[in-house]
Design a protein around this motif. Structure first.
Motif, short mmCIF file in Angstrom:
data_model
loop_
_atom_site.label_atom_id
_atom_site.label_comp_id
_atom_site.label_asym_id
_atom_site.label_seq_id
_atom_site.Cartn_x
_atom_site.Cartn_y
_atom_site.Cartn_z
N TYR A 85 -4.90 10.47 -0.52
CA TYR A 85 -4.70 11.32 0.79
C TYR A 85 -3.63 10.68 1.30
N VAL A 86 -2.91 11.25 2.23
CA VAL A 86 -1.76 10.62 3.05
C VAL A 86 -1.89 10.25 4.22
N LEU A 87 -1.69 8.91 4.50
CA LEU A 87 -1.93 8.13 5.58
C LEU A 87 -0.34 7.97 6.37
N TYR A 145 4.59 6.02 5.15
CA TYR A 145 4.06 6.51 3.95
C TYR A 145 5.36 7.26 3.25
N VAL A 184 -0.19 -0.26 -4.60
CA VAL A 184 -1.46 0.15 -4.83
C VAL A 184 -1.76 1.17 -3.68
N SER A 185 -2.62 2.11 -4.22
CA SER A 185 -3.31 3.15 -3.38
C SER A 185 -4.63 3.14 -3.13
N ILE A 186 -5.26 3.26 -2.02
CA ILE A 186 -6.52 3.14 -1.90
C ILE A 186 -7.46 4.54 -1.80
N GLY A 187 -6.54 5.45 -2.01
CA GLY A 187 -7.09 7.04 -2.25
C GLY A 187 -6.00 8.19 -2.20
N GLY A 193 0.98 5.42 7.62
CA GLY A 193 1.50 3.93 7.14
C GLY A 193 0.42 3.25 6.38
N GLY A 194 0.63 2.15 5.90
CA GLY A 194 -0.13 1.38 5.01
C GLY A 194 -1.27 0.61 5.89
N PRO A 240 0.89 -1.19 0.04
CA PRO A 240 0.06 -0.11 0.01
C PRO A 240 0.73 1.23 -0.07
N THR A 241 0.61 2.16 -0.98
CA THR A 241 1.45 3.40 -1.14
C THR A 241 0.32 4.66 -1.70
N PRO A 242 0.76 5.83 -1.35
CA PRO A 242 -0.08 6.73 -2.05
C PRO A 242 0.16 6.96 -3.48
N ALA A 256 -4.73 1.00 5.17
CA ALA A 256 -5.11 0.63 3.68
C ALA A 256 -5.16 -0.93 3.64
N1 JBE Z 1 -2.82 6.86 1.05
C1 JBE Z 1 -1.93 6.12 1.70
N2 JBE Z 1 -1.10 6.58 2.50
C2 JBE Z 1 0.00 6.01 3.12
C3 JBE Z 1 0.03 4.65 2.99
C4 JBE Z 1 -0.70 4.05 2.11
C5 JBE Z 1 -1.78 4.57 1.28
N3 JBE Z 1 -2.65 4.13 0.21
O1 JBE Z 1 -3.29 4.63 -0.13
O2 JBE Z 1 -2.18 2.68 0.32
#
Ligand code: JBE
Length: 241
Positions: free
Chosen positions: A138-140, A113, A133-136, A142-143, A85-87, A146
């Motif tokens: 915006y920045v969290l 992140y 893969v990104s779920i959206g 960590g993963g 998971p990553t933005p 997600a």
């Molecule tokens: N949006 C995200 N921000 C940080 C880690 C992972 C994320 N993502 O979308 O999987």
């Protein structure tokens, strides 16, 4: 299906053992392994990250620690699919959830992140499929959040997990449209009645009404989904809306 999650916050993903997912675990529909990345850090501080080459804010996760964890958790045969998971990833969609639901083994790598050293993904990709893969947008931090989202979206599609198998056939997005409004008893609540058609017993009219509400909602909230629909999936009545 086997799921493994590698994270520095194992307790963050404990909700995966609750509710419907917990029942799927109890019934052996899925097997879940949660692994503390720090178990693969051998220095006295069990450090998992370091400052980035080239400078910049934040920390980057060390390749050696991840390399050892992935070697221990991802078998050579059958190779799992590694999901990071990553933005900066490809957008996660219902279609991807369906594709993942057909896999035998998924491994989720939860990074900070600011990221994991790129060589971890590059080395893993030499021996297994790797999806960033990104779920959206915006920045969290960590993963982990997600992973909760993606595991729920995938596991609910597995046969036997949802009580009523049909329930995910009518999901939003299953026909490319957002799901319309739903109602249950009482017939009138706060002076608002349930739409008459839904109590008419006329299933053709009910299906038509539901599709109209789905088209309207999609048009107002996600017009790009309408634009993406194959032309033949809209009949002449739909186009009049
Ligand atoms: N949006 C995200 N921000 C940080 C880690 C992972 C994320 N993502 O979308 O999987």
């Amino acid at each position: 299906m086997r799921l493994d999650v590698i994270t520095i916050f194992p307790e963050y993903v404990s909700p995966l053992r609750e509710a419907l997912l917990g029942k799927a675990l109890d019934r052996g529909l899925i097997q879940l392994g949660v692994h503390d990345l720090r178990d693969y850090a051998h220095d006295v501080h069990r450090s998992v990250d370091d400052s980035p080459y080239g400078g910049g804010p934040g920390m980057v996760m060390k390749p050696q620690v991840w390399g050892e964890a992935l070697d221990a958790i991802c078998p050579a045969e059958p190779t799992p699919r590694l999901i990071v998971p990553t933005p900066a990833g490809r957008p996660f969609t219902q279609a991807m959830a369906h594709a993942y639901a057909r896999e035998q083994h998924l491994v989720f790598a939860c990074g900070r992140y600011e990221g994991i050293d790129q060589r971890v993904v590059d080395a893993a990709a030499r021996r297994m499929p790797v999806d960033e893969v990104s779920i959206g947008d915006y920045v969290l931090i960590g993963g982990e959040a997600a992973v909760l989202v993606m595991v729920e979206a995938v596991v609910r599609l597995l046969p036997g997990v949802l009580g009523n198998q049909a329930s995910h056939e009518q999901d939003s997005f299953s026909d490319g449209l957002l799901e319309g409004p739903s109602y249950t008893r009482p017939e009138v609540w706060q002076d608002m009645p349930v739409p008459d058609v839904l109590r008419s017993g006329n299933h053709a009219a009910i299906n038509r009404w539901r599709r109209d509400r789905a088209l309207e909602r999609t048009y107002h909230r996600r017009p790009e989904l309408l634009a993406a629909l194959p032309a033949e999936s809209l009949d002449k009545h739909d186009r009049k809306l």
